[in-house]
Design a protein around this motif. Structure first.
Motif, mmCIF file in Angstrom:
data_model
loop_
_atom_site.group_PDB
_atom_site.id
_atom_site.type_symbol
_atom_site.label_atom_id
_atom_site.label_comp_id
_atom_site.label_asym_id
_atom_site.label_seq_id
_atom_site.Cartn_x
_atom_site.Cartn_y
_atom_site.Cartn_z
ATOM 1 N N GLU A 55 30.985 37.527 40.340
ATOM 2 C CA GLU A 55 31.882 36.397 40.536
ATOM 3 C C GLU A 55 31.111 35.154 40.961
ATOM 4 O O GLU A 55 31.405 34.049 40.501
ATOM 5 C CB GLU A 55 32.893 36.766 41.635
ATOM 6 C CG GLU A 55 34.312 36.439 41.270
ATOM 7 C CD GLU A 55 35.262 36.874 42.348
ATOM 8 O OE1 GLU A 55 35.646 36.006 43.150
ATOM 9 O OE2 GLU A 55 35.608 38.065 42.384
ATOM 10 N N ILE A 56 30.132 35.332 41.800
ATOM 11 C CA ILE A 56 29.353 34.192 42.292
ATOM 12 C C ILE A 56 28.567 33.547 41.155
ATOM 13 O O ILE A 56 28.487 32.323 41.055
ATOM 14 C CB ILE A 56 28.422 34.629 43.440
ATOM 15 C CG1 ILE A 56 29.287 35.086 44.617
ATOM 16 C CG2 ILE A 56 27.494 33.506 43.849
ATOM 17 C CD1 ILE A 56 28.533 35.658 45.765
ATOM 18 N N THR A 99 30.110 27.979 35.933
ATOM 19 C CA THR A 99 31.272 27.219 35.453
ATOM 20 C C THR A 99 31.893 26.316 36.504
ATOM 21 O O THR A 99 32.689 25.439 36.171
ATOM 22 C CB THR A 99 32.365 28.185 34.956
ATOM 23 O OG1 THR A 99 32.756 29.055 36.018
ATOM 24 C CG2 THR A 99 31.862 29.001 33.786
ATOM 25 N N GLY A 100 31.573 26.523 37.744
ATOM 26 C CA GLY A 100 32.166 25.707 38.795
ATOM 27 C C GLY A 100 33.478 26.312 39.263
ATOM 28 O O GLY A 100 33.952 27.310 38.738
ATOM 29 N N MET A 101 34.057 25.689 40.254
ATOM 30 C CA MET A 101 35.317 26.173 40.795
ATOM 31 C C MET A 101 36.443 25.268 40.331
ATOM 32 O O MET A 101 36.292 24.050 40.269
ATOM 33 C CB MET A 101 35.281 26.196 42.331
ATOM 34 C CG MET A 101 34.309 27.205 42.897
ATOM 35 S SD MET A 101 34.305 27.219 44.689
ATOM 36 C CE MET A 101 35.793 28.089 45.040
#
Length: 61
Positions: free
Chosen positions: A3-4, A10-12
């Motif tokens: 996930e990290i 892609t960024g948050m």
């Protein structure tokens, strides 16, 4: 990938803030509804309060 790693690549993405609800002019509390104020809906406490309101309205006439 973890996930990290996905976040790094892609960024948050955050949700947009909720918009305030439109006040459509409807009465939402039962104490302000006409039937409750006049005691017309049958509740004993509403009838009693309507009686008190009527007495208060007629005090200084």
């Amino acid at each position: 990938m973890t996930e990290i790693d996905d976040i790094i690549e892609t960024g948050m993405v955050f949700r947009s803030a909720s918009k305030p609800k439109n006040d459509d002019g409807k009465v939402k509390t039962k104490a302000k509804k006409k039937k409750y104020i006049t005691g017309a809906h049958g509740s004993g406490s509403a009838k009693q309060k309507a009686k008190y309101r009527q007495q208060r309205a007629n005090r200084h006439k």
